[in-house]
Design an enzyme around this catalytic site. Sequence first.
Site, PDB file in Angstrom:
ATOM      1  N   GLY A 181       5.161   2.509 -15.550  1.00  0.00           N
ATOM      2  CA  GLY A 181       5.561   3.478 -14.499  1.00  0.00           C
ATOM      3  C   GLY A 181       4.627   4.792 -13.819  1.00  0.00           C
ATOM      4  O   GLY A 181       4.887   5.608 -13.121  1.00  0.00           O
ATOM      5  N   GLY A 183       1.540   4.516 -12.651  1.00  0.00           N
ATOM      6  CA  GLY A 183       0.487   4.187 -11.676  1.00  0.00           C
ATOM      7  C   GLY A 183       0.638   4.735 -10.257  1.00  0.00           C
ATOM      8  O   GLY A 183       1.901   5.149  -9.766  1.00  0.00           O
ATOM      9  N   CYS A 186       2.789   2.978  -7.968  1.00  0.00           N
ATOM     10  CA  CYS A 186       4.023   2.161  -8.717  1.00  0.00           C
ATOM     11  C   CYS A 186       5.475   2.966  -8.241  1.00  0.00           C
ATOM     12  O   CYS A 186       5.441   4.131  -8.433  1.00  0.00           O
ATOM     13  CB  CYS A 186       3.715   2.364 -10.123  1.00  0.00           C
ATOM     14  SG  CYS A 186       4.999   2.165 -11.187  1.00  0.00           S
TER      15      CYS A 186
HETATM   16  P1  5GP Z   1      -3.309   4.083 -11.226  1.00  0.00           P
HETATM   17  O1  5GP Z   1      -4.486   3.905 -11.813  1.00  0.00           O
HETATM   18  O2  5GP Z   1      -3.502   3.561  -9.754  1.00  0.00           O
HETATM   19  O3  5GP Z   1      -2.604   4.940 -11.261  1.00  0.00           O
HETATM   20  O4  5GP Z   1      -2.489   2.913 -11.816  1.00  0.00           O
HETATM   21  C1  5GP Z   1      -3.034   1.448 -12.100  1.00  0.00           C
HETATM   22  C2  5GP Z   1      -2.182   0.619 -12.794  1.00  0.00           C
HETATM   23  O5  5GP Z   1      -0.839   0.652 -12.018  1.00  0.00           O
HETATM   24  C3  5GP Z   1      -2.363  -0.934 -12.750  1.00  0.00           C
HETATM   25  O6  5GP Z   1      -3.482  -1.235 -13.583  1.00  0.00           O
HETATM   26  C4  5GP Z   1      -1.107  -1.682 -13.149  1.00  0.00           C
HETATM   27  O7  5GP Z   1      -0.751  -1.447 -14.442  1.00  0.00           O
HETATM   28  C5  5GP Z   1       0.055  -0.533 -12.461  1.00  0.00           C
HETATM   29  N1  5GP Z   1       0.394  -1.268 -11.222  1.00  0.00           N
HETATM   30  C6  5GP Z   1      -0.075  -1.632 -10.235  1.00  0.00           C
HETATM   31  N2  5GP Z   1       0.468  -2.144  -9.307  1.00  0.00           N
HETATM   32  C7  5GP Z   1       1.770  -1.957  -9.682  1.00  0.00           C
HETATM   33  C8  5GP Z   1       2.928  -2.123  -8.749  1.00  0.00           C
HETATM   34  O8  5GP Z   1       3.210  -2.510  -7.821  1.00  0.00           O
HETATM   35  N3  5GP Z   1       4.203  -1.604  -9.810  1.00  0.00           N
HETATM   36  C9  5GP Z   1       4.009  -1.050 -10.959  1.00  0.00           C
HETATM   37  N4  5GP Z   1       5.051  -0.800 -11.609  1.00  0.00           N
HETATM   38  N5  5GP Z   1       2.734  -0.732 -11.552  1.00  0.00           N
HETATM   39  C10 5GP Z   1       1.792  -1.247 -10.880  1.00  0.00           C
END
Ligand code: 5GP
Length: 354
Positions: A181, A183, A186
């Site tokens: 959660g 991301g 996300c």
């Molecule tokens: P960020 O670095 O952008 O904060 O987080 C990246 C991570 O978000 C990814 O490696 C993956 O684990 C997670 N993530 C990517 N797409 C989604 C999504 O559509 N839903 C959720 N719950 N997590 C995501």
Amino acid sequence: MRIEEDIKLGFKDVLIRPKRSTLKSRSEVNLIRYFSFKYSPLKWSGIPIIASNMDTIGTFQMATSLSRFNILTAIHKYYSIKEWEIFINSSPDNILEHVIISIGTSNLDFEKIKKIFLLSSKIKYLCIDVANGYSEFFLSFLKKVRDCFSDKIICAGNVVTGEMVEELILSGADIVKVGIGPGSVCTTRLKTGVGYPQLSAIIECADAAHGLNGQIISDGGCAVSGDIAKAFGGGSDFVMLGGMLSGHSECSGKVIEEKENKFMLFYGMSSIPAMQRYTGKIFGYRASEGKVVKVPFRGEIDKTIRDILGGLRSACTYVGAQKLKELTKRTTFIRVSEQENCVFNHFNASNILD
Ligand code: 5GP
């Protein structure tokens, strides 16, 4: 029903307390770490940052650029075997050593990794990636993968609690991916009410993993390089980034031009466009758990990476860590109710001397 009363923290809830240091300059800081693993006999050294296996981020172009910085790329799982073959045949060992193959838990995925490893023995890592790593089926799939690829470095996730980290390591994972959660694109926490503040997840999961000679990847929630420093400071061995690497030439997102400005689309892997693109339909029983956003186009990734690594070196200097490995030992977090001073907005000064 139970309520846990102790407070769980995210990156925005803390700062790192400065410590007396003998380092004269940030150029003295070494960000390279040397790893050996619980199961795999392989060794790996490099800067333990990983480009996320999202389809817009974990591209072959990203791996080629990031390998120059000794940074890893988790390649997304949608490339065909033919595309892998072309990439492997045209890439020197140094690039392949900085690549992680991502898979889900289907039989097709299992057959696909066999074929990719047959194409090159230089690739060391594979990552079994599911949104919810708490299922029995996931554990049995992990055991099967460990039996078949006994010498590879296996990452598995995502989970956020110590007992499940232990379970995954005992089932064959060298490294456990942590994050539910946090991301940038996300919406799981909004859609399901499920999640865990990322810094507390890191601290608790790193403790569980290190107790069994395993390691963790903090996945998601880093918005600035200070968050990466906090993730390492909290005990994470590797840090995975999505949003911070979005909007670059190496990404595969669609470019949108509006007047003088260029943007790129970036979306969650559980967002509606991603589901439509890869499954061809929206399943009636599934809700979208991801956003679509438009980020400014920033050109090649090198400048962003230098900025991130500069921030990380500076964090090490503030606490007297000559090596990234020492950052956790030298980190004391202080709980805060403020981060940066927001009185002014950033002015884009890149053209100021034109
Ligand atoms: P960020 O670095 O952008 O904060 O987080 C990246 C991570 O978000 C990814 O490696 C993956 O684990 C997670 N993530 C990517 N797409 C989604 C999504 O559509 N839903 C959720 N719950 N997590 C995501």
